[in-house]
Design a protein around this motif. Sequence first.
Motif, mmCIF file in Angstrom:
data_model
loop_
_atom_site.group_PDB
_atom_site.id
_atom_site.type_symbol
_atom_site.label_atom_id
_atom_site.label_comp_id
_atom_site.label_asym_id
_atom_site.label_seq_id
_atom_site.Cartn_x
_atom_site.Cartn_y
_atom_site.Cartn_z
ATOM 1 N N GLU A 57 54.775 -2.908 -17.783
ATOM 2 C CA GLU A 57 53.939 -1.913 -18.460
ATOM 3 C C GLU A 57 53.110 -2.570 -19.562
ATOM 4 N N MET B 119 51.601 -3.324 -9.828
ATOM 5 C CA MET B 119 50.936 -3.271 -11.125
ATOM 6 C C MET B 119 49.442 -3.576 -10.989
ATOM 7 N N LYS C 274 47.487 -0.719 -9.750
ATOM 8 C CA LYS C 274 47.208 0.254 -10.812
ATOM 9 C C LYS C 274 46.067 -0.230 -11.706
ATOM 10 N N ILE C 275 46.074 -1.536 -12.011
ATOM 11 C CA ILE C 275 44.997 -2.105 -12.832
ATOM 12 C C ILE C 275 43.652 -1.877 -12.162
ATOM 13 N N GLU D 147 50.333 -4.754 -18.026
ATOM 14 C CA GLU D 147 49.176 -3.943 -17.624
ATOM 15 C C GLU D 147 48.312 -3.590 -18.839
ATOM 16 N N CYS E 160 53.478 -12.257 -16.002
ATOM 17 C CA CYS E 160 53.728 -10.879 -15.578
ATOM 18 C C CYS E 160 55.188 -10.494 -15.847
#
Length: 264
Positions: free
Chosen positions: A32, A85, A88-89, A35, A26
């Motif tokens: 970004e 993150m 958001k995924i 992701e 990660c």
Amino acid sequence: MNNTTAQNYIDNAFSQGKAFIPFITCGDPDLETTEKLVYAMEKAGADLIELGIPFSDPVAEGPVIQEASERALKNGVTTDKIFEMVQKIRENSFVPLAFMTYANPVFTYGLDKFLSRCKENGICCVILPDIPFEEKGEMLDKFQEYGVKMISLIAPTSKDRISKIAAGAEGFVYCVSSLGVTGTRTEITTDIAAMVEGVKEVNALPCAIGFGISSPETAAKMSRVSDGVIVGSAIVKIIGVHGRDCIEPVCNFVRELKDAMAKQ
């Protein structure tokens, strides 16, 4: 986990034939890109994706993943930012996700807080290679409380301990193909079939093989004797070379490996 249990996520990963499990660090080169890689690798055939939480002293890792961790930490990646993150995924994908990290980042963050956020964001399991089977007692109780699977690792040196480790395993069993740290290898000489057979004698959980798999040929060979294949350093190396432009070459490589496994 949105009414989907950790075991459901894992079972789904192994339900379509041999599971292909890529590992990425990660924040290398940035969150970004991490992701975007998750979405792209899922489309390319990844069945479960292992996300590495960078740590300054990753004792199980070879130089490729060590350097990726260093780059991510220099970029200011934190566990909080990684959870943001993943959140958001989860708005866009329900691909099964696992964390690979070490005891120190988890305890520094707070075990309850860490597992609570794993549960909230659909992290089905966590791999902690520096926690020996004999020392995971109280930690395992916490994992079970939050419904997150703590993955057991079996190494070539486990031998007489295989049945004991397998009996207490959850989710899936991570079979380490070779002695030493992670990294690409030209040949895997461990009797993986015997290792997997030893697990299956006491537990029907899926067995995935990791460490040293770096080519379609080796992935295919390892998939013949297991339920899945984990590939890390070879992918992280591509990311290190291409940086933010890594998505296409990584996905081409993932497709090659997945296709080779599917032909078995």
